[in-house]
Write an enzyme that holds these catalytic residues in place. Structure first.
Site, mmCIF file in Angstrom:
data_model
loop_
_atom_site.group_PDB
_atom_site.id
_atom_site.type_symbol
_atom_site.label_atom_id
_atom_site.label_comp_id
_atom_site.label_asym_id
_atom_site.label_seq_id
_atom_site.Cartn_x
_atom_site.Cartn_y
_atom_site.Cartn_z
ATOM 1 N N GLY A 1 0.829 -1.197 0.000
ATOM 2 C CA GLY A 1 0.000 0.000 0.000
ATOM 3 C C GLY A 1 0.864 1.247 0.000
ATOM 4 O O GLY A 1 1.645 1.455 0.940
ATOM 5 N N GLY B 1 -0.177 4.444 0.109
ATOM 6 C CA GLY B 1 -0.920 5.624 0.542
ATOM 7 C C GLY B 1 -0.199 6.359 1.656
ATOM 8 O O GLY B 1 1.005 6.171 1.883
ATOM 9 N N LYS C 1 -10.568 3.032 18.737
ATOM 10 C CA LYS C 1 -10.218 3.651 17.457
ATOM 11 C C LYS C 1 -11.439 3.728 16.540
ATOM 12 O O LYS C 1 -11.630 4.722 15.823
ATOM 13 C CB LYS C 1 -9.110 2.825 16.785
ATOM 14 C CG LYS C 1 -8.692 3.330 15.392
ATOM 15 C CD LYS C 1 -7.884 4.608 15.468
ATOM 16 C CE LYS C 1 -7.460 5.098 14.070
ATOM 17 N NZ LYS C 1 -6.535 4.173 13.407
ATOM 18 N N ASN D 1 -12.785 7.161 14.894
ATOM 19 C CA ASN D 1 -12.943 7.256 13.440
ATOM 20 C C ASN D 1 -14.394 7.512 13.046
ATOM 21 O O ASN D 1 -14.671 8.245 12.094
ATOM 22 C CB ASN D 1 -12.471 5.965 12.770
ATOM 23 C CG ASN D 1 -10.965 5.865 12.674
ATOM 24 O OD1 ASN D 1 -10.261 6.856 12.806
ATOM 25 N ND2 ASN D 1 -10.458 4.670 12.459
ATOM 26 N N SER E 1 -8.755 10.212 6.089
ATOM 27 C CA SER E 1 -8.729 9.372 4.895
ATOM 28 C C SER E 1 -10.067 9.408 4.169
ATOM 29 O O SER E 1 -10.115 9.349 2.935
ATOM 30 C CB SER E 1 -8.380 7.933 5.282
ATOM 31 O OG SER E 1 -9.310 7.421 6.223
#
Length: 320
Positions: A8, A10, A205, A209, A276
């Site tokens: 990944g 990103g 988390k 989020n 994100s």
């Protein structure tokens, strides 16, 4: 020298890859496109530091596109989003991650661990929960927007099995990889915690989020701008209270007021960050809202509860 693959390219993949490579690891970044792999191989990863305000650093890196990737060396960090975990991707992942290898899962939300266990039998899967803030500003450049921590553990590890250097029980062999990871990440400058209470960290988390990511995406604001007005704070609090009630029934033990302050603290510590989900919305990509707020709604349904705020948020993000 320890070698590892980061699958990944990103924000998080570049941040981890750049810092680990700078600390002496032999890192290979596996990217979605051949163009990004070529640019990384030519230019390296540039890390810009918005935390300490230090000059940017460029680190040489090995990079390869998914289509050209060969088998990993036995240790891989999976930093793609949950939306990338398609059937084709899972088949490809099973081909390049050998039996007996270790894969560290950095996905947001819940549900991915079971999917990866089914798709990667015979591999050791560790779960990582991180509050590090990162923003990819180009194919080879990442801005470190907020310093947090990385918690690593096994999903489903019982609380009576201690994760510490004095452990001499039957899990000693299985804990060798987490200790190696702890050492690598600390050498790279990260704060690392080996956790035997990872499920609680995952719920924590998920809550953070579920509040920050969709609201920043819908309002088109950075994390630090989210609590800037009374109206935004009211939205945050309503979504927080509903989500907290649902997750507290699944093992989230932290007190409500303390966790609310943690949400506000994350907004402040990552104030320069674009979540994100905001990045995905602005780029016209599929978001992880199903794995975050959608997951909260599904957990509520399992308990015979309703989650009108999470339902609405999920629908609104999908409609943008």
């Amino acid at each position: 020298m320890t070698s590892l693959s980061i699958i990944g390219g990103g924000s998080l993949g570049l941040l981890l890859g750049g810092k680990l490579s700078r600390a002496g690891c032999a890192v290979t970044i596996v990217t979605k496109t051949a163009e990004q792999a070529e640019r990384l191989a030519e230019a390296g990863i540039t890390i810009e530091d918005a935390v300490a305000g230090e000059p940017s650093v460029t680190v040489p890196i090995e990079a390869v596109a998914v289509e050209d990737a060969s088998a990993t060396d036995g240790l891989a960090l999976l930093t793609v989003k949950q939306t990338a975990l398609t059937d084709n991707f899972m088949k490809w992942l099973a081909d390049i991650v050998p039996i007996g290898a270790t894969v560290v899962l950095f996905q947001n939300g819940v549900g991915h661990v079971d999917k990866l266990r089914l798709g990667l039998p015979g591999r050791e899967l560790l779960v990582a929960v991180t509050t590090e803030g990162a923003l990819r500003t180009g194919p080879t450049t990442v801005l470190h927007t907020g310093k947090g921590e990385i918690r690593i553990g096994e999903w489903g590890l019982s609380h009576d099995e201690e994760w510490d250097a004095n452990n001499q029980n039957s899990r000693e062999d299985a804990l060798k990889t987490p200790f190696v990871l702890e050492s690598l990440f600390k050498q790279a400058g990260f704060t690392v915690i080996l956790s035997n209470k990872l499920e609680e960290a995952v719920w924590r988390k998920l809550l953070i989020n579920a509040v920050i990511n969709p609201l920043t995406a819908l309002l088109r604001v950075r994390n630090g701008q989210l609590p800037a007005t009374r109206e935004r704070m009211e939205l945050m609090r309503a979504l927080f209270d509903e989500t907290y009630t649902i997750l507290s029934n699944r093992g989230l033990a932290e007190e409500r007021d303390a966790l609310w302050q943690s949400v506000l603290a994350v907004c402040d510590s990552t104030k320069r960050n674009e979540s994100s989900m905001l990045q995905d919305v602005l780029s016209g990509r599929e978001t992880e809202v199903d794995a975050i707020n959608g997951a909260v709604s599904r957990l509520a349904a399992e308990q015979g509860m309703k989650a009108p705020w999470n339902d609405a948020i999920c629908a609104l993000v999908k409609a943008t």
